[in-house]
Design a protein around this motif. Structure first.
Motif, mmCIF file in Angstrom:
data_model
loop_
_atom_site.group_PDB
_atom_site.id
_atom_site.type_symbol
_atom_site.label_atom_id
_atom_site.label_comp_id
_atom_site.label_asym_id
_atom_site.label_seq_id
_atom_site.Cartn_x
_atom_site.Cartn_y
_atom_site.Cartn_z
ATOM 1 N N ILE A 1 0.870 -1.199 0.000
ATOM 2 C CA ILE A 1 0.000 0.000 0.000
ATOM 3 C C ILE A 1 0.897 1.236 0.000
ATOM 4 C CG2 ILE A 1 -1.637 1.323 1.392
ATOM 5 C CD1 ILE A 1 -2.756 -1.374 2.344
ATOM 6 N N LEU A 2 0.515 2.221 -0.791
ATOM 7 C CA LEU A 2 1.349 3.421 -0.945
ATOM 8 C C LEU A 2 0.916 4.473 0.055
ATOM 9 C CD1 LEU A 2 2.782 5.051 -3.935
ATOM 10 C CD2 LEU A 2 0.899 6.352 -3.045
ATOM 11 N N ILE A 3 1.862 4.892 0.899
ATOM 12 C CA ILE A 3 1.552 5.972 1.872
ATOM 13 C C ILE A 3 2.672 7.007 1.786
ATOM 14 C CG2 ILE A 3 1.208 6.549 4.297
ATOM 15 C CD1 ILE A 3 0.390 3.773 4.857
ATOM 16 N N THR A 4 2.328 8.239 1.453
ATOM 17 C CA THR A 4 3.383 9.289 1.480
ATOM 18 C C THR A 4 2.775 10.545 2.101
ATOM 19 O OG1 THR A 4 2.642 10.152 -0.633
ATOM 20 C CG2 THR A 4 4.438 8.536 -0.705
ATOM 21 N N PRO A 5 3.605 11.361 2.751
ATOM 22 C CA PRO A 5 3.084 12.645 3.273
ATOM 23 C C PRO A 5 2.696 13.545 2.105
ATOM 24 C CG PRO A 5 5.470 12.451 3.659
ATOM 25 C CD PRO A 5 5.043 11.185 3.005
ATOM 26 N N VAL A 6 1.754 14.484 2.309
ATOM 27 C CA VAL A 6 1.315 15.348 1.190
ATOM 28 C C VAL A 6 2.462 16.239 0.762
ATOM 29 C CG1 VAL A 6 -1.119 15.302 1.721
ATOM 30 C CG2 VAL A 6 0.357 17.037 2.808
ATOM 31 N N LYS A 7 3.358 16.609 1.714
ATOM 32 C CA LYS A 7 4.594 17.265 1.298
ATOM 33 C C LYS A 7 5.666 16.937 2.339
ATOM 34 C CE LYS A 7 3.338 21.773 3.306
ATOM 35 N NZ LYS A 7 4.252 22.571 4.119
ATOM 36 N N GLN A 8 6.918 17.205 2.055
ATOM 37 C CA GLN A 8 7.984 16.773 2.978
ATOM 38 C C GLN A 8 7.724 17.327 4.380
ATOM 39 O OE1 GLN A 8 11.725 17.911 1.184
ATOM 40 N NE2 GLN A 8 11.502 16.345 -0.409
ATOM 41 N N ASN A 9 8.103 16.530 5.355
ATOM 42 C CA ASN A 9 8.011 16.937 6.782
ATOM 43 C C ASN A 9 6.583 17.320 7.164
ATOM 44 O OD1 ASN A 9 10.775 16.674 6.568
ATOM 45 N ND2 ASN A 9 11.058 18.854 6.056
ATOM 46 N N SER A 10 5.595 16.712 6.493
ATOM 47 C CA SER A 10 4.216 17.005 6.943
ATOM 48 C C SER A 10 3.654 15.699 7.499
ATOM 49 C CB SER A 10 3.381 17.453 5.729
ATOM 50 O OG SER A 10 2.027 17.121 5.973
ATOM 51 N N ASN A 11 2.751 15.815 8.446
ATOM 52 C CA ASN A 11 2.179 14.583 9.018
ATOM 53 C C ASN A 11 0.847 14.231 8.377
ATOM 54 O OD1 ASN A 11 4.329 14.214 10.687
ATOM 55 N ND2 ASN A 11 3.514 15.620 12.256
ATOM 56 N N SER B 1 14.985 13.088 1.821
ATOM 57 C CA SER B 1 14.536 14.435 2.288
ATOM 58 C C SER B 1 15.331 14.771 3.546
ATOM 59 C CB SER B 1 13.061 14.338 2.653
ATOM 60 O OG SER B 1 12.973 13.404 3.715
ATOM 61 N N GLY B 2 15.219 15.994 3.969
ATOM 62 C CA GLY B 2 16.056 16.528 5.060
ATOM 63 C C GLY B 2 16.053 15.612 6.264
ATOM 64 N N SER B 3 14.910 15.651 6.989
ATOM 65 C CA SER B 3 14.942 14.912 8.285
ATOM 66 C C SER B 3 14.796 13.419 7.987
ATOM 67 C CB SER B 3 13.718 15.352 9.097
ATOM 68 O OG SER B 3 12.574 14.955 8.332
ATOM 69 N N ALA C 1 10.708 4.611 -5.913
ATOM 70 C CA ALA C 1 9.660 4.664 -4.878
ATOM 71 C C ALA C 1 9.121 6.087 -4.791
ATOM 72 C CB ALA C 1 10.273 4.257 -3.530
ATOM 73 N N PRO C 2 7.810 6.275 -4.578
ATOM 74 C CA PRO C 2 7.214 7.626 -4.586
ATOM 75 C C PRO C 2 7.711 8.463 -3.401
ATOM 76 C CG PRO C 2 5.570 5.985 -3.959
ATOM 77 C CD PRO C 2 6.803 5.222 -4.345
ATOM 78 N N LEU C 3 7.970 9.748 -3.663
ATOM 79 C CA LEU C 3 8.450 10.677 -2.613
ATOM 80 C C LEU C 3 7.579 11.922 -2.667
ATOM 81 C CD1 LEU C 3 12.297 10.563 -3.268
ATOM 82 C CD2 LEU C 3 11.035 9.439 -1.441
ATOM 83 N N SER C 4 7.582 12.684 -1.555
ATOM 84 C CA SER C 4 6.792 13.936 -1.579
ATOM 85 C C SER C 4 7.745 15.105 -1.831
ATOM 86 C CB SER C 4 6.100 14.129 -0.235
ATOM 87 O OG SER C 4 6.040 12.926 0.463
ATOM 88 N N PRO C 5 7.239 16.119 -2.540
ATOM 89 C CA PRO C 5 8.072 17.300 -2.842
ATOM 90 C C PRO C 5 8.172 18.211 -1.616
ATOM 91 C CG PRO C 5 5.857 17.580 -3.749
ATOM 92 C CD PRO C 5 5.873 16.224 -3.070
ATOM 93 N N PRO C 6 9.144 19.154 -1.626
ATOM 94 C CA PRO C 6 9.299 20.054 -0.464
ATOM 95 C C PRO C 6 8.071 20.935 -0.247
ATOM 96 C CG PRO C 6 10.926 20.513 -2.199
ATOM 97 C CD PRO C 6 10.174 19.318 -2.631
ATOM 98 N N LYS C 7 7.417 21.395 -1.348
ATOM 99 C CA LYS C 7 6.246 22.283 -1.135
ATOM 100 C C LYS C 7 4.982 21.528 -1.556
ATOM 101 C CE LYS C 7 7.626 25.462 -3.896
ATOM 102 N NZ LYS C 7 7.569 26.639 -4.750
ATOM 103 N N LEU C 8 3.823 22.064 -1.160
ATOM 104 C CA LEU C 8 2.549 21.423 -1.505
ATOM 105 C C LEU C 8 2.385 21.462 -3.024
ATOM 106 C CD1 LEU C 8 0.300 20.176 0.146
ATOM 107 C CD2 LEU C 8 -0.998 22.291 -0.137
ATOM 108 N N PRO C 9 2.299 20.281 -3.691
ATOM 109 C CA PRO C 9 2.225 20.294 -5.171
ATOM 110 C C PRO C 9 0.820 20.663 -5.635
ATOM 111 C CG PRO C 9 2.135 18.037 -4.350
ATOM 112 C CD PRO C 9 2.244 18.933 -3.133
#
Lengths: 457, 498, 906
Positions: A305-315, B48-50, B64-72
């Motif tokens: 299952i794919l789970i990623t935060p909506v943007k970096q360092n977000s919960n 990513s940073g942390s 593998a999928p990653l999230s961008p630094p800002k809200l896309p």
């Protein structure tokens, strides 16, 4: 030798506090001299040491200035006030000793003068070390002066009532011009931080020509091509955007008024577009959440299952079963511990049924739900009305019933529901008012053939 | 251990654990870090940073999928590139003034100091060869070469003053897609998959579909440059195997293939237990993904499993290679979670040396070839709820001149225009794009940009912004310095953002 | 004041002074990294804001725009630099508009200035010196050591509390070293002899080094650097015949040509005293640059681009220095001035090639018969003429130089420069000028032309339309064209001894259309009188010459220096733009590197000698670092492409220097000796097994506490599959071959699909001989990280992707190999025996019992599968009548050829 002077200069901040202490103590004694008998002798002793220490602090101050490369302009006020304090302390000491010249000046002059000069010296000294708004800064936040000009400052419903200078021109100038044209640094002796300063103009004359506005110097300067030397703002600085140039141009040609409102001057929305504060509707609710539970995430990920935060360092999390199509109703339990974190869920092409709505209603922060190509019919979808953030729902190519459409139309926060069913025309089965209908997208767009389709040139 | 080594080792451990120095991470990670087997030190080897929870996944699979630094604003991109440079004067940029100058000699002022690819001496002006009308609520101008497009013109934001400094096809295409006219830089799609990976783990992250021929600069326009080659574009072909060697060899059935793969991975796993080399784990994962791709790729590439009405809407011809087929495939890919789909349609180089290359003949046929499919693509994306999370970009490597081309001093057989990079048109639609807006203007004969000039780097900066990146922070270290797609320029075109 | 106070002050002062004992601040390791990261982008080679730059010592300590130096050695207080770093006002504080330096960095700067701001040159620019070998304390590591290299490695390991691995098993070691030297698994007989200890490890290595396959393996590495390809690149990407250069590299490596001579031949073979054909072919190294035939492109622009590529590649290959940055500005962080780039360019800017479609100058290789008649001709000239004439004829026959390309014609009237500026096309009564031509008294004009119309006559006049006729002749339309090269004729020409403008006129009244070309003229050349006019055999000699210049030859583009009368001067380009040339520059080398020895002459030959002189600090380090990388998978300096100030510091600096000096002095640039010295070390012979403790401490094997385990190179993957299945053909050299590839890969719009699949032996040649087209390289090589060779590729980034799995699982080439590998075991008595022997043939190691069981199950599953649906067996791999047993065994072979153990060498 040099080092010794710098070393001694470094003592200035320490030595300065001695005269402060002595003088204040002296003034205190002055106030209570009637009650405490031996005041006179003690006062003389105190002011002797006060003048010695203030002399020492002046000398060390001079060395610090010479050695540490301070700019004379900045420390001029502080130095003069410092010398004045020394003269007054010495004078008062001589006055107390009974020197004939000192007696000529009234006692009050010394005491009050000392108090004032001490305060000024202290304040200016503080500014040099900690920046000139050191004292007033906390107050500013209180009063609401926010000098970091917001990039966007007009809002769409009341912009026409705003005064043109304060509402529109001043924010632009403060962002792009005042940096070099202000009281502290007036390039070309021109200041632009107030309307009056604009009227005054600078070294080579006025920049706003009220009787023939189009020949105002400010217009030629901003319209000159960039590589010209006189072009403003200078090439290295941040340039005016096209919209800002048009606004200034329009304002000057209207006679550069100060208090007229934007409405009176005929500004329209298109011109002001890039200054409008968009109601930057935050796509996702801005709430503070702690870290999602790591074990659940690991186990879900290992299932594919794919789970990623909506943007970096977000919960806030986005979940999708794109790589695990076998996801079914009883797997929904696994997501329980993340029900606050998941804000966007995509269960398209999975094996979920209408039972999904009950568990989805527990996801309080859900903003977008996708259930395309699943077996749902909309039974129990009313439970989603509890979600007060739900903005988008995708139910394409499902067994969606028309009653469900009516229920969905009742969801308050909903912006768009995608309900395109390619094998049937759901649209014909329901009747809703146009403004509700606009929140649905029934799809079924068709491209009829045009005669030109078959012509070969 | 002297200071350098201590510094080196602790810097290395720090790099792995926290600091986002991509070069160390990706090059070494694809080389050897299995992640799972060696506990937390490697698990948090995150891009990513942390040290975040989701980084560990990347050690096994670089996509593998990653999230961008800002809200896309968008998750996927469909980029439609018309190879050869279509004439904007016959499609989007309406220039009534040019009609009046038709057949007159080109004024000297326009030619002074200008170098053209083919024009020599003094050419004649060529009026627009198509009628223009205003369409949609926005009332934007559109030529009658694109009748269907009128239906979706309000969803589109036009950039009427795009410019580039290259006037040969190869270098101009490289500049548009890799940010530099020289070879060796990663393409836009590679940057996107490098930064964001791809959602669907059984499909490539960056897919390329061509119709009519490959672009002049060859495979480098979708190459991975100095990034690891796993991020290069995968060309899917509608003739033969969609992805090279995707089909099982003749006579080998699916479950026999399953047996084969299970045996390979079983023995590899025993080898791993003996040797504990994490690279073996990565290889096991890749073989499983290859097996899954053998099912998912042909499925997504099969036009015929789409309903009849959709096929008719796009105007597809199954089994052949066509732009219409590629548009339908682009929608299918994006809805299956492919991150970046790049289409190239060849044949727009209308110099006027043959009927097919004439602006009043061949160009019309080419417009017809793309008019219906593009309109269908935008409508289809909208009705499937995909348009507001996908960015559709239409463009080319440059535009064409208002003058008629007179190659080597003599008139061409047919009406054609030469290459011209100072004032061409592109448009964007989808997530984060303001509908119906026109940014930028060219002078009355469409020769130079007078307002709202936009460079190639501005366009790439805007695309990266919509994907959630700050184009000045999104870098990769190579040859001792951080490289960017937008090199040292690029400003986001805020005027077309909603 | 009682007595305690002075005591208290005394104590305070001693404390203060006590902590002053500072550690000396070293510029290279402490200051330069901060400068590179935080200052150099605005105060370096690219921008010199405020007139201040950190790039060179003179600039850093010199005056800035403020008129006084920013750094005053010894007095950090007074230095403007320190003040600006500590400045509070955001507009003045440095680094500008970025976060301030950290406390620790500030102290470092202050201390550095107070200690006199001593500058330091970067370690890589100081000539390497041999340090004595480090001592080893703990004796368990002591007896691990077999060579000085091990000594350095061991001392680092000791400090890390790491212990070396046990030596690798013999069969694993044999396979590893066979791949590292020959790119192929070991041959049966050598392998068995080594396993039974009949030959020692050293003899085994020598046997590998002496095989021809050694040259082929290491040639792949060198051709990546030389950006070798079989096509011209850019848009048209037409074919190019340059395979002779590839064979020269393989042969040079096999004959162990010393690396310095190897360098000199390739950079300046044509400038050697009477160069042989091999020396000329070697210069094709720099003719691998791309040629642009796209319509509308200017030849001069892409000739300049090729020369710029030659400068960049020379520094990438021999000096690990990113010289390409310096084209537009001084190097951002290494101390190289902007104008030094153009001084380097002057070495390469004086060659005859001009980005023409026929890629002249080409070395012509004649067949035996023609070679015989050439020697007769030259003997004739030697007999009757002088040396100059002999040289002119010999040069002309070898590479048709010197000549004037007609794309340089001006004021063309009634005609044009065809396909925008490539060749001269004249209509009837058309004319053109060829400016300042030096015919050196030549009486023979040689012209190459295409598509002549019958009745076309060319007249060449001196100076202009009214000038005296120098030559007049008709274009023959009789004989056929030899391939797409033009036809060459020789006509008499009036001798001239001064530079003159040629006025070329064309005439053909019989042409129907006014704008029809009488013919397309490519180039003209001038040769002196053929001596011995009066001799009887003269006409025969003349005839043989005219036939020779048209005979069919194999061509290879080479470097030829301009003769003095065609000398090109090199101009400094402002901001690197070739259209803005400033003042001229003379050839010279960057001042930061070793000085120029006056007795070298200032051309490419001198440059080559400069590169390989002992004083050059970078060449030997670069070669050692890159050979080490090819063998260990990681360089001693891990940034293989760059050894400048921004590169990673070497993990074993002393080792790198020791090997560099050893390679130059003791081994005299002998490559085979260098490779042998590395594979003979104990470090190399360790087993590559990894355990968690060692992995945690040193994941990337920085300290070499285990042997190298690498995925095979793209070429090795293919070659091994063919070798183990017995399909590999040992044939060497020749044109590029075209093994099977999916159709449609090569769809070129107007050139069509040129991929003619090779038949017979050429289908199974080593990967290095596969035809490489830049815009679409061979797919399976590309998938395994090989490059497309548009630019010099210093390092292939290895990846691990599903597409690679698809290639080795489904590519017909690999399936055919599996089929033949299985075939070789058809006669085996039992299934286990067959599997065991296939496994052994593929991996050179005994199969473990669990693996045997897994493969037996696979075999049985395949049997059931094929018995249940016989038609699957029928079409199995499109090979008719395969037996059940053979098909099942092929599946087993296919599985084995996809094991990690097979695709890597442990």
């Amino acid at each position: 030798m040099d080092i010794v002077l710098t070393f001694f200069g470094r003592f200035h901040p320490l030595l300065v506090h001695l005269p402060i202490g002595f003088i204040l103590m002296g003034l205190l004694f002055e106030c209570y001299k009637k009650k405490i008998q031996p005041a006179a002798t003690v006062l003389k002793f105190i002011f002797f040491w006060a003048s010695v220490s203030s002399l020492l602090s002046i000398v060390s101050g001079i060395f610090q200035f010479l050695q540490e490369g301070y700019i004379w302009g900045n420390i001029q006020g502080h130095f003069i006030a410092g010398v004045a304090t020394f003269v007054l302390t010495l004078g008062f000491y001589l006055f107390l000793k009974g020197n004939v010249f000192a007696l000529r000046i009234p006692r009050l002059f010394y005491t009050l003068g000392l108090f004032i000069s001490l305060m000024i010296t202290g304040h200016l000294g503080g500014n040099i070390t900690h920046g000139d708004n050191h004292l007033t800064e906390p107050l500013e936040a209180l009063v609401g002066i926010n000098n970091k000009s917001e990039v966007r400052f007009l809002n769409v419903d009341d912009y026409s009532r705003q005064k043109v200078y304060s509402g529109l021109i001043e924010p632009i100038l403060s962002k792009k011009c005042v940096r070099c044209h202000n009281p502290k640094k007036a390039k070309g002796q021109l200041q632009m931080h107030t309307y009056a300063a604009l009227q005054k103009g600078g070294k080579n004359g006025i920049i706003l020509d009220f009787n023939s506005p189009e020949s105002s110097e400010i217009l030629n300067r901003i319209h000159l091509p960039e590589f010209e030397k006189k072009h403003m703002p200078p090439r290295a600085q941040k340039q005016l955007t096209q919209a800002e140039k048009d606004i200034i141009n329009y304002w000057v040609l209207k006679g550069a008024p100060e208090f007229k409102t934007l409405g009176e001057l005929g500004f329209n929305e298109i011109q002001l577009n890039s200054f409008m504060v968009q109601e930057n509707e935050e796509v996702y609710p801005s709430i503070e959440l702690d870290l999602p539970d790591k074990k659940t995430i690991d186990s879900l990920q290992s299932m594919g299952i794919l789970i990623t935060p909506v943007k970096q360092n977000s919960n806030l999390l986005f979940l999708s079963t794109i790589n695990y199509k076998a996801f079914s109703d009883n797997d929904l339990g696994l997501l329980a511990s993340l029900n606050k974190h998941i804000v966007s869920i995509d269960l398209s092409d999975s094996n979920v049924t209408d039972a999904v709505f009950t568990s989805l209603s527990k996801f309080s922060n859900l903003v977008s739900i996708k259930l395309n190509r699943t077996a749902i019919s909309g039974q129990g979808i009313d439970q989603l009305s509890k979600l007060d953030n739900l903005k988008k729902i995708h139910l394409i190519n499902t067994n969606l019933k028309s009653e469900a459409i009516h229920i969905i139309s009742g969801f308050k926060p909903l912006i768009k529901a995608f309900v395109f069913q390619f094998n049937r025309d759901l649209r014909s089965e329901i009747s809703l008012s146009p403004e509700i209908l606009v929140r649905f997208d029934f799809g079924n767009y068709l491209l009829e053939d045009l005669p030109s389709d078959t012509v070969v040139y | 251990m002297n200071d350098i080594e201590k510094k080196l080792l602790n810097e290395y451990v720090l790099n792995q654990a926290s600091i986002n120095s991509r070069r160390h991470f990706l090059k070494d990670c694809t080389l050897g870090l299995g992640g799972i087997a060696f506990g937390s030190l490697l698990k948090s080897c995150a891009p990513s940073g942390s040290p975040n929870l989701f980084g560990g996944e990347r050690t096994l699979n670089p996509l593998a999928p990653l999230s961008p630094p800002k809200l896309p604003k968008v998750k996927n991109v469909i980029y439609l590139h018309m190879v050869g440079a279509p004439s904007q004067l016959e499609m989007f940029d309406y220039k009534p003034e040019l009609h009046k100058l038709h057949d007159q000699l080109c004024p000297e002022s326009l030619l002074k100091g200008k170098k053209f690819a083919f024009i020599q001496g003094v050419p004649k002006m060529l009026g627009p060869q198509a009628k223009f009308t205003q369409a949609g609520a926005s009332g934007n101008w559109i030529s009658d070469n694109l009748p269907h497009f009128k239906k979706v013109i309000d969803d589109v934001a036009f950039l009427k003053a795009v410019n580039t400094d290259q006037f040969n096809h190869g270098p101009a295409q490289l500049l548009m897609h890799t940010g530099s006219a020289r070879f060796g830089r990663p393409s836009l799609g590679s940057w996107a998959t490098y930064g964001l990976g791809s959602e669907n783990q059984n499909l490539p992250g960056f897919v390329v579909l061509t119709s009519g021929g490959t672009p002049d600069a060859g495979k480098s326009v979708w190459g991975s440059g100095f990034l690891p080659s796993v991020y290069q574009g995968i060309q899917c072909r509608s003739k033969g195997d969609p992805v090279l060697y995707i089909k099982d060899p003749k006579g080998v059935s699916r479950n026999l293939k399953r047996e084969l793969l299970s045996s390979i991975n079983e023995i590899n796993y025993q080898e791993f237990k003996a040797q504990e080399d994490p690279e073996i784990l990565t290889r096991i994962n890749q073989y499983e993904m290859a097996y899954r791709m053998q099912i998912t790729v042909p499925e997504v590439m099969d036009i015929e499993n789409e309903p009849e009405s959709v096929q008719k809407m796009y105007g597809v011809t199954p089994g052949k290679e066509s732009f219409a087929n590629n548009c339908l495939l682009a929608r299918k890919m994006v809805s299956s979670g492919v991150r970046f789909v790049q289409l190239y349609d060849w044949g727009w180089d209308s110099h006027g040396d043959s009927p097919a290359n004439a602006v009043d003949l061949g160009l019309r046929n080419k417009c017809k070839e793309i008019d219906r499919p593009i309109t269908a693509l935008l409508l289809d994306l909208k009705q499937r709820g995909l348009l507001d999370e996908t960015l559709v970009v239409w463009g080319a490597e440059f535009g064409r001149t208002p003058m008629q081309e007179n190659r080597e001093g003599r008139d061409m057989g047919y009406k054609g225009r030469d290459h011209h990079g100072d004032a061409f048109t592109m448009w964007m639609a989808g997530g984060g794009i303001k509908k119906g807006v026109v940014h930028g203007q060219t002078d009355d004969i469409g020769y130079t940009a007078v307002e709202g000039k936009v460079s190639v780097h501005d366009i790439n900066a805007t695309i990266l912004h919509l994907l959630g990146f700050d184009h000045e922070e999104f870098t990769y270290d190579f040859q001792g310095r951080p490289f960017r797609l937008t090199d040292v320029e690029g400003n986001i075109i805020r005027e077309i953002l909603s | 004041m009682n007595s305690k106070v002075p005591l208290f002050i005394l104590l305070f002062l001693t404390l203060l002074i006590g902590c002053q004992r500072e550690k000396a601040v070293d510029f290279n390791t402490d200051i330069k990294p901060i400068i590179n990261k935080k200052c150099i982008s605005c105060h370096g080679g690219v921008k010199k804001n405020g007139g201040f730059s950190f790039l060179f010592e003179s600039e850093a300590l010199g005056n800035t725009e403020e008129g006084s130096p920013a750094i005053i050695p010894g007095n950090s207080q007074k230095s403007r630099l320190i003040q600006r770093l500590k400045e509070k006002d955001l507009d003045l504080r440095m680094p500008f508009e970025k976060p301030a330096l950290s406390e620790e960095e500030l102290n470092l700067f202050t201390k550095w200035i107070d200690q006199g701001a001593k500058w330091g040159t970067h370690w890589a620019y100081i000539t390497p010196k041999k340090e004595e070998l480090p001592k080893i304390k703990n004796d368990s590591i002591q007896h691990f050591i077999k060579s000085p290299v091990d000594q350095f490695i061991a001392s680092k390991m000791e400090v890390q509390q790491l212990s070396p691995n046990t030596p690798a098993k013999k069969n694993i070691l044999a396979r590893r070293v066979a791949f590292d030297i020959t790119g192929l698994p070991p041959e049966e007989r050598h392998f068995n002899a080594f396993m039974e200890d009949e030959i020692s490890y050293e003899n085994f290595i020598d046997s590998l080094l002496n095989q021809k396959t050694y040259g082929e393996k290491w040639a792949s590495w060198w051709l990546d650097l030389a950006r070798y390809a079989d096509t011209k690149g850019y848009e048209a990407d037409r074919g190019r015949s340059i395979w002779q250069y590839r064979d020269w590299v393989i042969n040079a490596l096999n004959t162990n040509l010393s690396f310095d001579q190897f360098t000199i031949d390739q950079l300046a073979g044509d400038l050697l005293p009477n160069p042989k054909a091999a020396n000329l072919i070697a210069t094709a190294f720099h003719r691998n640059t791309m040629t642009n035939d796209e319509g509308g492109t200017s030849n001069e622009e892409f000739r300049t681009a090729a020369v710029i590529d030659r400068v960049n590649t020379t520094f990438d290959v021999w000096q690990s220095t990113t010289m390409s940055c310096v084209q537009c500005h001084s190097h951002p962080y290494d101390p190289i001035h902007h104008d030094e780039y153009y001084k380097m360019m002057a070495f390469f800017n004086n060659t005859r090639d001009e980005d023409t479609t026929d890629e002249e100058p080409n070395l012509r290789t004649y067949n035996a018969e023609d070679t015989k008649s050439i020697t007769d001709l030259l003997e004739w000239i030697a007999l009757y003429g002088d040396d100059i004439t002999k040289k002119s004829y010999e040069d002309f026959l070898n590479f048709n130089e010197p000549k004037y390309h007609l794309h340089a014609c001006e004021n063309v009237s009634k005609g044009t420069l065809i396909t925008d500026g490539k060749r001269l096309g004249l209509w009837n009564k058309g004319s053109a000028y060829l400016r300042n031509v030096d015919t050196r008294g030549g009486t023979r004009l040689i012209l190459e032309f295409n598509y002549p119309k019958s009745g076309s006559q060319i007249t060449i006049r001196n100076g202009g339309p009214s000038g005296s006729i120098l030559s007049q002749f008709k274009l023959p339309t009789t004989n056929s064209k030899n391939g797409n090269y033009g036809e060459i004729i020789s006509v008499p020409f009036k001798a001239l001894n001064t530079k003159v403008d040629l006025y070329i006129e064309a005439q053909n009244n019989s042409l129907s259309k006014p704008r029809e070309y009488i013919g397309i003229l490519n180039w003209v050349a001038f040769l002196p009188e053929l001596p011995g006019k009066s001799k009887i055999k003269y006409p025969a000699i003349e005839k043989s010459f005219t036939t020779l210049i048209n005979s069919k030859t194999t061509r290879t583009p080479i470097l030829v220096e301009n003769p003095s009368f065609m000398k090109r001067e090199t101009r400094f380009f402002e901001r690197g733009n070739w259209q803005m040339p400033l003042d001229t520059v003379a050839s010279d080398v960057p001042s930061i590197l070793n000085d120029w020895d006056m007795e070298w002459d200032k051309n490419r030959l001198g440059l080559a000698k400069w590169l390989v002189s002992d004083a050059n600090p970078l060449t030997s380090r670069t070669v050692v670092n890159r050979i080490w990388y090819q063998i260990f998978g990681r360089g001693i300096v891990s940034t293989i492409e760059d050894m400048g100030t921004q590169s990673e510091p070497p993990t074993h600096p002393a080792l790198l220097d020791w090997m560099a000096v050893h390679f130059m002095e003791d081994q005299q640039w002998d490559l085979k000796a260098l490779i042998k010295s590395i594979v003979m070390t104990a470090t190399y012979q360790q087993s590559s097994a990894i355990d968690e403790y060692k992995y945690r401490l040193d994941p990337n094997n920085i300290f070499y506490s285990r042997g190298p385990k690498l995925r095979l190179q793209a070429e090795e993957i293919r070659d091994q599959a063919l070798a183990v299945s017995g399909l590999l053909s040992p044939k060497m050299g020749g044109m590029g071959v075209m093994p099977p590839q999916p159709d449609g890969i090569w769809e070129h719009r107007y050139l069509g699909n040129l991929w003619k699949e090779s038949i017979g032996e050429d289908r199974y040649r080593r990967a290095i001989y596969t035809y490489l087209k830049r815009t679409s390289p061979y797919p399976s090589l590309l998938t395994f990280d090989a490059g497309s060779r548009e630019v010099c590729l210093v390092q292939r980034l290895p990846t691990n992707t599903p597409l690679q799995a698809l290639v080795t699982l489904n590519d017909p080439v690999f399936l055919e190999a599996a089929f033949h590998l299985a075939k070789s075991e058809m006669t085996a008595s039992d299934i286990d025996g067959a599997i065991r022997s296939i496994y052994y043939k593929a991996t050179y190691s005994e199969i473990k019992s669990e693996s045997l069981e897994v493969l037996r199950n696979l075999y049985q599953a395949a049997l059931i599968e094929f018995t249940e649906n016989p038609e699957a067996l029928e079409q199995f791999l499109d090979i008719k009548s395969t037996t059940l047993h053979h098909a099942a065994l092929t599946m087993v072979a296919n599985a084995i050829m996809n094991l990690d153990e097979f695709l890597t060498h442990a």
